[in-house]
Design a protein around this motif. Sequence first.
Motif, PDB file in Angstrom:
ATOM      1  N   ALA A  42       0.864  -1.175   0.000  1.00 59.56           N
ATOM      2  CA  ALA A  42       0.000   0.000   0.000  1.00 59.56           C
ATOM      3  C   ALA A  42       0.903   1.227   0.000  1.00 59.56           C
ATOM      4  O   ALA A  42       1.813   1.331   0.815  1.00 59.56           O
ATOM      5  N   LYS A  43       0.665   2.163  -0.919  1.00 62.80           N
ATOM      6  CA  LYS A  43       1.574   3.288  -1.095  1.00 62.80           C
ATOM      7  C   LYS A  43       0.953   4.633  -0.723  1.00 62.80           C
ATOM      8  O   LYS A  43       1.428   5.301   0.167  1.00 62.80           O
ATOM      9  N   HIS A  44      -0.066   5.065  -1.448  1.00 60.07           N
ATOM     10  CA  HIS A  44      -0.634   6.403  -1.256  1.00 60.07           C
ATOM     11  C   HIS A  44      -2.152   6.347  -1.303  1.00 60.07           C
ATOM     12  O   HIS A  44      -2.729   5.392  -1.807  1.00 60.07           O
ATOM     13  N   ILE A  45      -2.786   7.406  -0.813  1.00 55.40           N
ATOM     14  CA  ILE A  45      -4.239   7.463  -0.790  1.00 55.40           C
ATOM     15  C   ILE A  45      -4.749   8.745  -1.445  1.00 55.40           C
ATOM     16  O   ILE A  45      -4.050   9.754  -1.487  1.00 55.40           O
ATOM     17  N   ALA A  46      -5.968   8.671  -1.963  1.00 57.49           N
ATOM     18  CA  ALA A  46      -6.653   9.829  -2.561  1.00 57.49           C
ATOM     19  C   ALA A  46      -8.141   9.674  -2.271  1.00 57.49           C
ATOM     20  O   ALA A  46      -8.642   8.560  -2.092  1.00 57.49           O
ATOM     21  N   VAL A  47      -8.849  10.791  -2.221  1.00 55.61           N
ATOM     22  CA  VAL A  47     -10.288  10.794  -1.969  1.00 55.61           C
ATOM     23  C   VAL A  47     -10.999  11.319  -3.206  1.00 55.61           C
ATOM     24  O   VAL A  47     -10.643  12.372  -3.740  1.00 55.61           O
ATOM     25  N   ASP A  48     -12.022  10.598  -3.675  1.00 55.66           N
ATOM     26  CA  ASP A  48     -12.746  11.025  -4.870  1.00 55.66           C
ATOM     27  C   ASP A  48     -13.964  11.875  -4.508  1.00 55.66           C
ATOM     28  O   ASP A  48     -14.215  12.162  -3.337  1.00 55.66           O
ATOM     29  N   LYS A  49     -14.740  12.253  -5.522  1.00 55.45           N
ATOM     30  CA  LYS A  49     -15.900  13.136  -5.361  1.00 55.45           C
ATOM     31  C   LYS A  49     -16.989  12.545  -4.474  1.00 55.45           C
ATOM     32  O   LYS A  49     -17.802  13.269  -3.910  1.00 55.45           O
ATOM     33  N   ASN A  50     -17.013  11.221  -4.357  1.00 52.73           N
ATOM     34  CA  ASN A  50     -18.022  10.538  -3.554  1.00 52.73           C
ATOM     35  C   ASN A  50     -17.576  10.339  -2.114  1.00 52.73           C
ATOM     36  O   ASN A  50     -18.296   9.744  -1.324  1.00 52.73           O
ATOM     37  N   LYS A 115      -1.633   9.538 -16.373  1.00 53.42           N
ATOM     38  CA  LYS A 115      -2.930   9.057 -16.826  1.00 53.42           C
ATOM     39  C   LYS A 115      -3.977   9.330 -15.762  1.00 53.42           C
ATOM     40  O   LYS A 115      -3.654   9.616 -14.611  1.00 53.42           O
ATOM     41  N   THR A 116      -5.236   9.216 -16.159  1.00 48.87           N
ATOM     42  CA  THR A 116      -6.343   9.290 -15.209  1.00 48.87           C
ATOM     43  C   THR A 116      -7.200   8.045 -15.348  1.00 48.87           C
ATOM     44  O   THR A 116      -7.267   7.434 -16.408  1.00 48.87           O
ATOM     45  N   ILE A 117      -7.843   7.707 -14.241  1.00 50.32           N
ATOM     46  CA  ILE A 117      -8.884   6.694 -14.269  1.00 50.32           C
ATOM     47  C   ILE A 117     -10.139   7.366 -13.721  1.00 50.32           C
ATOM     48  O   ILE A 117     -10.096   8.015 -12.671  1.00 50.32           O
ATOM     49  N   HIS A 118     -11.225   7.284 -14.480  1.00 50.84           N
ATOM     50  CA  HIS A 118     -12.488   7.889 -14.054  1.00 50.84           C
ATOM     51  C   HIS A 118     -13.062   7.019 -12.945  1.00 50.84           C
ATOM     52  O   HIS A 118     -13.166   5.795 -13.100  1.00 50.84           O
ATOM     53  N   VAL A 119     -13.430   7.608 -11.809  1.00 48.17           N
ATOM     54  CA  VAL A 119     -13.835   6.829 -10.636  1.00 48.17           C
ATOM     55  C   VAL A 119     -15.142   6.068 -10.846  1.00 48.17           C
ATOM     56  O   VAL A 119     -15.363   5.044 -10.193  1.00 48.17           O
ATOM     57  N   ASP A 120     -15.999   6.517 -11.736  1.00 49.09           N
ATOM     58  CA  ASP A 120     -17.263   5.820 -11.974  1.00 49.09           C
ATOM     59  C   ASP A 120     -17.144   4.793 -13.095  1.00 49.09           C
ATOM     60  O   ASP A 120     -17.483   3.632 -12.924  1.00 49.09           O
ATOM     61  N   SER A 121     -16.628   5.196 -14.241  1.00 54.06           N
ATOM     62  CA  SER A 121     -16.588   4.308 -15.407  1.00 54.06           C
ATOM     63  C   SER A 121     -15.331   3.442 -15.470  1.00 54.06           C
ATOM     64  O   SER A 121     -15.290   2.483 -16.227  1.00 54.06           O
ATOM     65  N   LYS A 122     -14.299   3.786 -14.711  1.00 50.28           N
ATOM     66  CA  LYS A 122     -12.987   3.113 -14.713  1.00 50.28           C
ATOM     67  C   LYS A 122     -12.275   3.299 -16.055  1.00 50.28           C
ATOM     68  O   LYS A 122     -11.317   2.590 -16.353  1.00 50.28           O
ATOM     69  N   GLU A 123     -12.737   4.250 -16.878  1.00 52.76           N
ATOM     70  CA  GLU A 123     -12.076   4.551 -18.150  1.00 52.76           C
ATOM     71  C   GLU A 123     -10.715   5.190 -17.874  1.00 52.76           C
ATOM     72  O   GLU A 123     -10.596   6.093 -17.046  1.00 52.76           O
ATOM     73  N   ILE A 124      -9.690   4.702 -18.577  1.00 55.07           N
ATOM     74  CA  ILE A 124      -8.326   5.215 -18.413  1.00 55.07           C
ATOM     75  C   ILE A 124      -7.979   6.089 -19.605  1.00 55.07           C
ATOM     76  O   ILE A 124      -8.208   5.714 -20.751  1.00 55.07           O
ATOM     77  N   THR A 125      -7.426   7.269 -19.312  1.00 53.12           N
ATOM     78  CA  THR A 125      -7.052   8.228 -20.349  1.00 53.12           C
ATOM     79  C   THR A 125      -5.626   8.710 -20.102  1.00 53.12           C
ATOM     80  O   THR A 125      -5.266   9.030 -18.967  1.00 53.12           O
ATOM     81  N   THR A 126      -4.831   8.764 -21.170  1.00 55.76           N
ATOM     82  CA  THR A 126      -3.501   9.363 -21.076  1.00 55.76           C
ATOM     83  C   THR A 126      -3.653  10.867 -21.185  1.00 55.76           C
ATOM     84  O   THR A 126      -4.252  11.374 -22.138  1.00 55.76           O
ATOM     85  N   VAL A 127      -3.110  11.598 -20.224  1.00 56.25           N
ATOM     86  CA  VAL A 127      -3.229  13.056 -20.199  1.00 56.25           C
ATOM     87  C   VAL A 127      -1.949  13.708 -20.688  1.00 56.25           C
ATOM     88  O   VAL A 127      -1.983  14.650 -21.477  1.00 56.25           O
TER      89      VAL A 127
END
Length: 185
Positions: A42-50, A115-127
């Motif tokens: 376990a490395k790092h944590i983040a909190v999403d919109k939900n 990259k990003t991963i959308h928290v709802d759809s799990k879609e991955i996008t290179t930014v």
Amino acid sequence: TNDAMDTLKFVRPVAYDTLVEINDEMKETVYPYKGTETGLEAKHIAVDKNGTIWVSLASYTSPSVGIAKVDMDQKEINSFVTLTGLCYQAHIYSSASGDKIYYLTDNSDEGTEIKTIHVDSKEITTVVKGDGFYGFGISPSGDIYTANINGFISNSLLLIYNSNGEQKNKGDLVGVGACRFLFTK
């Protein structure tokens, strides 16, 4: 949300045996990650919109790296999402809106990517695509800060991008190995 930030005070990664420590009613208890092979840390944590807490899981030896949700009700980590190429440091950050989690890949043949991963759809996008990125940060305004570290042998080139990956600066020379970014509001 404020509730999520209050909860975040009680969750922290423990960098061994894929554990996360959840302080429940002032009692420290360590809960194992359930649902993947052992050997991830376990490395790092983040909190999403939900208000959901995510933890990054990585290893020098395992190809199965990614992020997972912390289930505060069940006192476990679940919903593992594999993130191919997630770098070992496994820094993750929420977007300003909280709908995406940013992460850094380290594919030596292809360079580095944010990259990003959308928290709802799990879609991955290179930014952002580049070379020599060792770390990154997301400012409160949503800008992405990273640097080409030039192999740790000379000053790093600071690069700033907007949230869509468009470069905003020409690059400033900063200290050797610039890879951590701290922002105040």
